[in-house]
Scaffold this motif. Structure first.
Motif, PDB file in Angstrom:
ATOM      1  N   CYS A  29       0.819  -1.319  -0.004  1.00 44.92           N
ATOM      2  CA  CYS A  29       0.019   0.092   0.060  1.00 44.92           C
ATOM      3  C   CYS A  29       1.019   1.158   0.030  1.00 44.92           C
ATOM      4  N   PRO A  30       0.739   2.249  -0.972  1.00 42.40           N
ATOM      5  CA  PRO A  30       1.549   3.249  -1.217  1.00 42.40           C
ATOM      6  C   PRO A  30       1.600   4.472   0.095  1.00 42.40           C
ATOM      7  N   PHE A  31       0.479   3.971   0.880  1.00 41.60           N
ATOM      8  CA  PHE A  31       0.374   5.092   2.311  1.00 41.60           C
ATOM      9  C   PHE A  31       0.535   4.210   3.425  1.00 41.60           C
ATOM     10  N   SER A  32       1.103   3.027   3.566  1.00 40.28           N
ATOM     11  CA  SER A  32       1.339   2.331   4.624  1.00 40.28           C
ATOM     12  C   SER A  32       2.789   2.729   5.386  1.00 40.28           C
ATOM     13  N   PRO A  33       2.673   2.845   6.560  1.00 36.50           N
ATOM     14  CA  PRO A  33       4.011   3.193   7.192  1.00 36.50           C
ATOM     15  C   PRO A  33       5.048   2.199   7.168  1.00 36.50           C
ATOM     16  N   ILE A 152       1.136   2.909 -17.002  1.00 33.03           N
ATOM     17  CA  ILE A 152       1.050   4.562 -16.829  1.00 33.03           C
ATOM     18  C   ILE A 152       0.181   4.662 -15.452  1.00 33.03           C
ATOM     19  N   GLY A 153       0.527   5.652 -14.585  1.00 34.29           N
ATOM     20  CA  GLY A 153      -0.281   5.892 -13.612  1.00 34.29           C
ATOM     21  C   GLY A 153       0.085   7.328 -12.864  1.00 34.29           C
ATOM     22  N   VAL A 154      -0.831   7.842 -11.891  1.00 32.99           N
ATOM     23  CA  VAL A 154      -0.354   8.706 -10.974  1.00 32.99           C
ATOM     24  C   VAL A 154       0.515   8.333 -10.005  1.00 32.99           C
ATOM     25  N   PRO A 155       1.397   9.419  -9.165  1.00 34.90           N
ATOM     26  CA  PRO A 155       2.405   8.977  -8.409  1.00 34.90           C
ATOM     27  C   PRO A 155       2.264   7.762  -7.318  1.00 34.90           C
ATOM     28  N   CYS A 156       1.043   7.595  -6.551  1.00 36.14           N
ATOM     29  CA  CYS A 156       0.880   6.654  -5.749  1.00 36.14           C
ATOM     30  C   CYS A 156       0.659   5.301  -6.347  1.00 36.14           C
ATOM     31  N   PHE A 157      -0.098   5.345  -7.710  1.00 38.43           N
ATOM     32  CA  PHE A 157      -0.146   4.126  -8.399  1.00 38.43           C
ATOM     33  C   PHE A 157       1.087   3.821  -8.842  1.00 38.43           C
ATOM     34  N   ALA A 256      -7.038  10.745   1.211  1.00 37.83           N
ATOM     35  CA  ALA A 256      -5.592  10.382   1.310  1.00 37.83           C
ATOM     36  C   ALA A 256      -4.586  11.355   0.782  1.00 37.83           C
ATOM     37  N   CYS A 257      -5.217  12.145  -0.046  1.00 34.09           N
ATOM     38  CA  CYS A 257      -4.450  13.251  -1.220  1.00 34.09           C
ATOM     39  C   CYS A 257      -3.933  14.067  -0.181  1.00 34.09           C
ATOM     40  N   ASN A 258      -4.489  14.499   0.935  1.00 36.41           N
ATOM     41  CA  ASN A 258      -4.052  15.401   2.048  1.00 36.41           C
ATOM     42  C   ASN A 258      -2.793  14.956   2.594  1.00 36.41           C
ATOM     43  N   PHE A 259      -2.474  13.814   2.480  1.00 36.29           N
ATOM     44  CA  PHE A 259      -1.046  13.539   3.053  1.00 36.29           C
ATOM     45  C   PHE A 259      -0.138  12.652   2.176  1.00 36.29           C
ATOM     46  N   CYS A 260      -0.194  13.144   0.948  1.00 37.46           N
ATOM     47  CA  CYS A 260       0.706  12.687   0.045  1.00 37.46           C
ATOM     48  C   CYS A 260       1.750  13.878  -0.184  1.00 37.46           C
ATOM     49  N   ASP A 261       2.987  13.364  -0.446  1.00 40.13           N
ATOM     50  CA  ASP A 261       4.058  14.188  -0.655  1.00 40.13           C
ATOM     51  C   ASP A 261       5.021  14.114  -1.721  1.00 40.13           C
ATOM     52  N   ARG A 349       3.620   8.199   8.286  1.00 40.05           N
ATOM     53  CA  ARG A 349       5.063   8.554   8.419  1.00 40.05           C
ATOM     54  C   ARG A 349       5.361   9.142   7.029  1.00 40.05           C
ATOM     55  N   LYS A 350       5.826  10.557   6.917  1.00 37.12           N
ATOM     56  CA  LYS A 350       5.983  11.281   5.454  1.00 37.12           C
ATOM     57  C   LYS A 350       7.363  11.985   5.609  1.00 37.12           C
ATOM     58  N   ARG A 351       7.565  12.108   4.322  1.00 42.84           N
ATOM     59  CA  ARG A 351       9.257  13.003   4.253  1.00 42.84           C
ATOM     60  C   ARG A 351       9.004  14.339   4.580  1.00 42.84           C
ATOM     61  N   VAL A 352       7.886  14.883   4.926  1.00 40.55           N
ATOM     62  CA  VAL A 352       7.605  16.269   5.388  1.00 40.55           C
ATOM     63  C   VAL A 352       7.574  16.205   6.969  1.00 40.55           C
TER      64      VAL A 352
END
Length: 429
Positions: A29-33, A152-157, A256-261, A349-352
């Motif tokens: 999962c791209p948003f998993s810590p 082809i996909g957006v960043p999280c894909f 989820a897009c509120n917490f994508c970097d 857990r984000k890079r920001v």
């Protein structure tokens, strides 16, 4: 995945997964810590990249330009380069099929991932699709059908594909290239429904939906939504004249897009965006910015330029960042602020790093407005849809949008009041 009442895709029966799938899910999962982040994935895949930029990630070269040959540019939302590169991979025999988003035949849902093995099928899927889709079906086809594939996909894909390949030897062997799209945020399926309402129809009557109908006489950033109905009629409206057509306000944004970097698809072999900088933004024919991380794909672009099939100019990271300035602010300083709204144990857990930094009260208020508009647009639309009263939602959206634009862009009486308060505060300081 299945649609929820807000028109967003959510995992179905997650508790019924087999035990081994439950173990794998947090790693893919791209948003998993527990999953690798974009920096870690890029360091492994693009270790020799010439440039490492804090906003764009690792890359070898960046360009701005468009396709010269054929109808790639006129058929695309922007400069046509994404479809051109995918077509070159097919034409050169480097891949057997390309996984991308295309319209469905039945119209419900409007779009889904498909595999194209011919140029005709690939070109039919050109243009931006601001609609929720999911990858599981097409990845299953890749697992069961031998061959070489591009996705082809957006960043999280793209990140999800990278993580899946790391945990699935079959996918890792068969997915040869990843082509990324710059992303502001994802929308729910309800945005198309709302646009249909405002065009004087319903989504049930729509056969084809174009979020960005191109008109070369107008600037590229003057979006126009257009729908072809089952009876053959074509209806359309400019985004700016739609109650919820201000992209930056965040109507129907996935939470989820509120917490994508990641804006620039940092884990993709090549990534494409719109050149939102002059003189390119004023060119209605459309222009791409391109970030290249794969030497093989860079070679394809070089040969295309030499044959005058595409036109590209080399640019630096600063130029690309300039074209995506608003999105990067939302995903950097905006994200840092939003993280402070969550209790520490609930923060992803984000890079920001969480923090307010030097944000003014007005800037903090803008980020809060976007956050609330995103959340409440789902609820108000659901209630309006339930009552079959489109005007309930549209009236709310119109009022909220006017307030947001007045506050953000200093338009109308709201903007004048905010400006007066801001100047008073500055004088007091």
């Amino acid at each position: 995945m299945q649609f929820d009442r807000y028109g967003q895709l959510k995992p179905k029966d997650a508790g019924d997964r087999r035990s081994e799938e439950q173990v794998d899910f947090p790693r893919i999962c791209p948003f998993s810590p527990l999953a690798e982040n974009e920096d870690e994935l890029a360091a492994r895949h693009f270790a020799t990249a010439a440039t490492c930029d804090p906003f764009l990630g690792r890359f070898d070269k960046a360009f701005v330009g468009h396709v010269e040959e054929g109808d790639f540019r006129s058929n695309g939302s922007s400069g046509g380069l994404l479809t051109w590169v995918a077509a070159e991979l097919l034409r050169r025999g480097l891949v057997d099929a390309v996984a991308h988003v295309a319209e469905t035949d039945g119209g419900n849902p409007l779009f889904r991932y498909t595999l194209s093995r011919s140029l005709e099928d690939l070109k039919a899927g050109a243009k931006s699709r601001y609609y929720p889709v999911e990858l599981s079906e097409v990845l299953d086809k890749i697992r069961t059908t031998p061959g070489r594939y591009a996705v082809i996909g957006v960043p999280c894909f793209i990140k999800a594909v990278r993580l899946s390949c790391a945990n699935d030897p079959m996918l890792n062997e068969r997915i040869i290239f990843t082509l990324g799209l710059f992303c502001g945020h994802m929308k729910s399926a309800r945005m198309a429904e709302s646009f249909a309402w405002q065009m004087g129809t319903t989504i049930r009557e729509v056969e084809h939906f174009d979020y960005r109908a191109k008109c070369v006489e107008r600037p590229a950033n003057w979006y126009r939504a257009q729908a072809t109905l089952h009876n053959g009629d074509v209806v359309g409206r400019d985004w700016w004249h739609l109650a919820d057509g201000d992209w930056g306000a965040g109507f129907f944004q996935n939470s989820a897009c509120n917490f994508c970097d990641d804006v620039a698809a940092e884990t993709a072999d090549i990534a494409f965006g719109d050149a939102w900088a002059e003189p390119y933004a004023a060119d209605g024919r459309g222009t791409n910015v391109v970030i290249v991380r794969s030497p093989e794909l860079l070679g394809i672009l070089d040969k295309g330029m030499a044959a005058r099939r595409i036109f590209l100019s080399t640019v630096d990271a600063e130029f690309v960042v300039k074209t995506q300035a608003s999105g990067l602010r939302q995903r950097r300083e905006g994200l840092a602020l939003r993280l402070t709204w969550l209790r520490f144990r609930l923060r992803p857990r984000k890079r920001v790093a969480a923090g307010i930094g030097g944000l003014t009260w007005r800037r903090r208020a803008i980020y809060r407005l976007r956050y609330e508009i995103s959340a409440w647009s789902h609820r108000v639309f659901w209630f309006s849809r339930l009552l079959r009263r489109p005007q309930l939602y549209l009236a709310w959206a119109g009022i909220v949008s006017a307030f947001y634009q007045g506050f953000t862009y200093s338009r109308g009486p709201i903007g004048r009041v905010v400006d007066r308060i801001t100047r008073s505060g500055a004088d007091a300081d």
